[in-house]
Design a protein around this motif. Structure first.
Motif, PDB file in Angstrom:
ATOM      1  N   ILE A   1      64.725  34.897  59.019  1.00 43.26           N
ATOM      2  CA  ILE A   1      66.155  35.060  58.755  1.00 43.26           C
ATOM      3  C   ILE A   1      66.635  34.029  57.726  1.00 43.26           C
ATOM      4  N   ALA A   2      66.213  32.773  57.909  1.00 43.48           N
ATOM      5  CA  ALA A   2      66.602  31.709  56.985  1.00 43.48           C
ATOM      6  C   ALA A   2      66.040  31.966  55.585  1.00 43.48           C
ATOM      7  N   THR A   3      64.795  32.410  55.540  1.00 39.73           N
ATOM      8  CA  THR A   3      64.172  32.706  54.245  1.00 39.73           C
ATOM      9  C   THR A   3      64.886  33.859  53.553  1.00 39.73           C
ATOM     10  N   ALA A   4      65.265  34.870  54.328  1.00 34.87           N
ATOM     11  CA  ALA A   4      65.995  36.016  53.777  1.00 34.87           C
ATOM     12  C   ALA A   4      67.352  35.564  53.232  1.00 34.87           C
ATOM     13  N   TYR A   5      68.015  34.667  53.953  1.00 31.03           N
ATOM     14  CA  TYR A   5      69.307  34.121  53.510  1.00 31.03           C
ATOM     15  C   TYR A   5      69.157  33.443  52.150  1.00 31.03           C
ATOM     16  N   VAL A   6      68.163  32.576  52.058  1.00 33.71           N
ATOM     17  CA  VAL A   6      67.946  31.815  50.825  1.00 33.71           C
ATOM     18  C   VAL A   6      67.613  32.745  49.660  1.00 33.71           C
TER      19      VAL A   6
ATOM     20  N   PHE B   1      70.142  27.183  47.113  1.00 31.73           N
ATOM     21  CA  PHE B   1      69.341  26.295  46.266  1.00 31.73           C
ATOM     22  C   PHE B   1      69.107  24.948  46.946  1.00 31.73           C
ATOM     23  N   VAL B   2      70.126  24.464  47.652  1.00 27.59           N
ATOM     24  CA  VAL B   2      69.991  23.212  48.389  1.00 27.59           C
ATOM     25  C   VAL B   2      68.939  23.361  49.489  1.00 27.59           C
ATOM     26  N   ALA B   3      68.954  24.489  50.176  1.00 30.39           N
ATOM     27  CA  ALA B   3      67.977  24.746  51.241  1.00 30.39           C
ATOM     28  C   ALA B   3      66.557  24.727  50.696  1.00 30.39           C
ATOM     29  N   ASP B   4      66.363  25.360  49.563  1.00 28.14           N
ATOM     30  CA  ASP B   4      65.040  25.401  48.952  1.00 28.14           C
ATOM     31  C   ASP B   4      64.589  24.005  48.528  1.00 28.14           C
ATOM     32  N   THR B   5      65.526  23.219  48.028  1.00 29.16           N
ATOM     33  CA  THR B   5      65.213  21.851  47.597  1.00 29.16           C
ATOM     34  C   THR B   5      64.837  20.970  48.786  1.00 29.16           C
ATOM     35  N   ILE B   6      65.648  21.012  49.840  1.00 31.51           N
ATOM     36  CA  ILE B   6      65.384  20.185  51.019  1.00 31.51           C
ATOM     37  C   ILE B   6      64.115  20.640  51.728  1.00 31.51           C
ATOM     38  N   ARG B   7      63.881  21.942  51.765  1.00 31.89           N
ATOM     39  CA  ARG B   7      62.641  22.450  52.379  1.00 31.89           C
ATOM     40  C   ARG B   7      61.415  21.861  51.702  1.00 31.89           C
ATOM     41  N   ALA B   8      61.458  21.800  50.363  1.00 35.29           N
ATOM     42  CA  ALA B   8      60.343  21.223  49.614  1.00 35.29           C
ATOM     43  C   ALA B   8      60.151  19.753  49.994  1.00 35.29           C
ATOM     44  N   GLY B   9      61.271  19.048  50.199  1.00 31.86           N
ATOM     45  CA  GLY B   9      61.182  17.648  50.608  1.00 31.86           C
ATOM     46  C   GLY B   9      60.577  17.493  51.990  1.00 31.86           C
ATOM     47  N   ILE B  10      60.994  18.355  52.905  1.00 30.81           N
ATOM     48  CA  ILE B  10      60.453  18.307  54.273  1.00 30.81           C
ATOM     49  C   ILE B  10      58.950  18.573  54.266  1.00 30.81           C
ATOM     50  N   GLU B  11      58.539  19.555  53.486  1.00 31.72           N
ATOM     51  CA  GLU B  11      57.121  19.899  53.424  1.00 31.72           C
ATOM     52  C   GLU B  11      56.300  18.804  52.739  1.00 31.72           C
TER      53      GLU B  11
ATOM     54  N   GLY C   1      86.575  31.669  45.734  1.00 31.70           N
ATOM     55  CA  GLY C   1      85.670  30.936  44.850  1.00 31.70           C
ATOM     56  C   GLY C   1      84.897  29.862  45.579  1.00 31.70           C
ATOM     57  N   THR C   2      85.562  29.137  46.457  1.00 32.27           N
ATOM     58  CA  THR C   2      84.912  28.033  47.176  1.00 32.27           C
ATOM     59  C   THR C   2      83.854  28.539  48.149  1.00 32.27           C
ATOM     60  N   LEU C   3      84.156  29.612  48.872  1.00 30.60           N
ATOM     61  CA  LEU C   3      83.166  30.188  49.787  1.00 30.60           C
ATOM     62  C   LEU C   3      81.962  30.722  49.022  1.00 30.60           C
ATOM     63  N   GLY C   4      82.238  31.330  47.876  1.00 32.59           N
ATOM     64  CA  GLY C   4      81.142  31.807  47.033  1.00 32.59           C
ATOM     65  C   GLY C   4      80.265  30.657  46.577  1.00 32.59           C
ATOM     66  N   LEU C   5      80.899  29.546  46.184  1.00 31.98           N
ATOM     67  CA  LEU C   5      80.163  28.353  45.772  1.00 31.98           C
ATOM     68  C   LEU C   5      79.293  27.817  46.900  1.00 31.98           C
ATOM     69  N   ILE C   6      79.836  27.777  48.108  1.00 29.48           N
ATOM     70  CA  ILE C   6      79.098  27.252  49.262  1.00 29.48           C
ATOM     71  C   ILE C   6      77.852  28.086  49.537  1.00 29.48           C
ATOM     72  N   LEU C   7      78.021  29.396  49.623  1.00 25.42           N
ATOM     73  CA  LEU C   7      76.891  30.271  49.941  1.00 25.42           C
ATOM     74  C   LEU C   7      75.840  30.244  48.834  1.00 25.42           C
ATOM     75  N   TYR C   8      76.300  30.298  47.597  1.00 24.24           N
ATOM     76  CA  TYR C   8      75.379  30.331  46.458  1.00 24.24           C
ATOM     77  C   TYR C   8      74.595  29.012  46.347  1.00 24.24           C
ATOM     78  N   THR C   9      75.315  27.892  46.397  1.00 19.75           N
ATOM     79  CA  THR C   9      74.668  26.589  46.229  1.00 19.75           C
ATOM     80  C   THR C   9      73.802  26.235  47.427  1.00 19.75           C
ATOM     81  N   SER C  10      74.223  26.627  48.631  1.00 17.26           N
ATOM     82  CA  SER C  10      73.456  26.292  49.838  1.00 17.26           C
ATOM     83  C   SER C  10      72.049  26.874  49.799  1.00 17.26           C
TER      84      SER C  10
END
Length: 215
Positions: free
Chosen positions: A51-56, A99-109, A88-97
């Motif tokens: 589910i998380a991967t699909a979201y990202v 990319f942030v998720a992918d970045t942090i995931r790489a850090g965790i791994e 606009g702000t909600l769109g920014l949150i969903l869109y940026t989150s």
């Protein structure tokens, strides 16, 4: 250009305030959601992981404008009304989150798996180990790309102008159309965006150097 700024200072100040507010809310929201999605992506729960991967993947591969227009145009049809700022702000949150998720995931791994096992062996839960041991190290690793995402968020906040979000770009369009000083107006607006993003860039660089020396 100074005269242009002084003569339209109220509009520019209002636009700057809106841009900063949308950026701060977007930054906090995308960091929280992005972190949660990153943790779930590396969790042992397969369904939650999918589910998380699909979201990202979903929000990473959809234009930001489409997401914003969904909140501004489509959502009201089903009884959920958003003004330009929140669309606009909600769109920014969903869109940026995403990319942030992918970045942090790489850090965790990038953290040795033995640290998770060591944390669990002391009696900590998966979430506690992730929060107290893994995430602090992951954030240090991904600080530069995370900073780039936040700078992109500030620049992407100009999308609010497309839905009358009364942001800096919207006010720039309004001033340019009424004064006919197109070149001067957009040069000024670009300079103001630069004044917002450059300190963030220097701050991230400073933090990166600080943690590098500390380690």
């Amino acid at each position: 250009m100074v005269d242009l700024l002084l003569n339209n200072r109220e509009l520019i100040f209002l636009g700057l305030k809106t841009t900063l507010l949308a950026s701060v809310i977007g930054l906090i929201g995308s960091l929280i959601i992005g972190t949660i999605m990153a943790i779930v992506q590396v969790s042992p729960l397969k369904i939650a992981k999918k589910i998380a991967t699909a979201y990202v993947e979903f929000f990473r591969n959809i234009p930001l404008l489409v997401i914003v227009m969904f909140f501004f145009v489509v959502a009201p049809i089903y009884g959920f009304s958003f003004d330009g700022f929140w669309a606009g702000t909600l769109g920014l949150i969903l869109y940026t989150s995403a990319f942030v998720a992918d970045t942090i995931r790489a850090g965790i791994e990038g953290i040795p798996k033995g640290q998770m096992e060591a944390g669990r062996s002391t009696g900590l839960t998966y979430v506690e180990t992730m929060w107290y041991i893994i995430l602090p190290q992951a954030y240090k690793i991904v600080l530069p790309p995370l900073g780039n995402q936040f700078i992109n968020l500030v620049k992407n906040s100009s999308i609010l102008a497309m839905v009358t979000g009364v942001d800096l770009m919207y006010q720039g369009d309004l001033i340019a159309s009424t004064t006919f000083q197109t070149i001067e107006t957009y040069t000024l607006i670009g300079f103001i965006y630069l004044c917002i993003t450059l300190p963030i860039s220097y701050l991230m660089k400073h933090l990166e150097e600080h943690y590098t020396l500390k380690n």
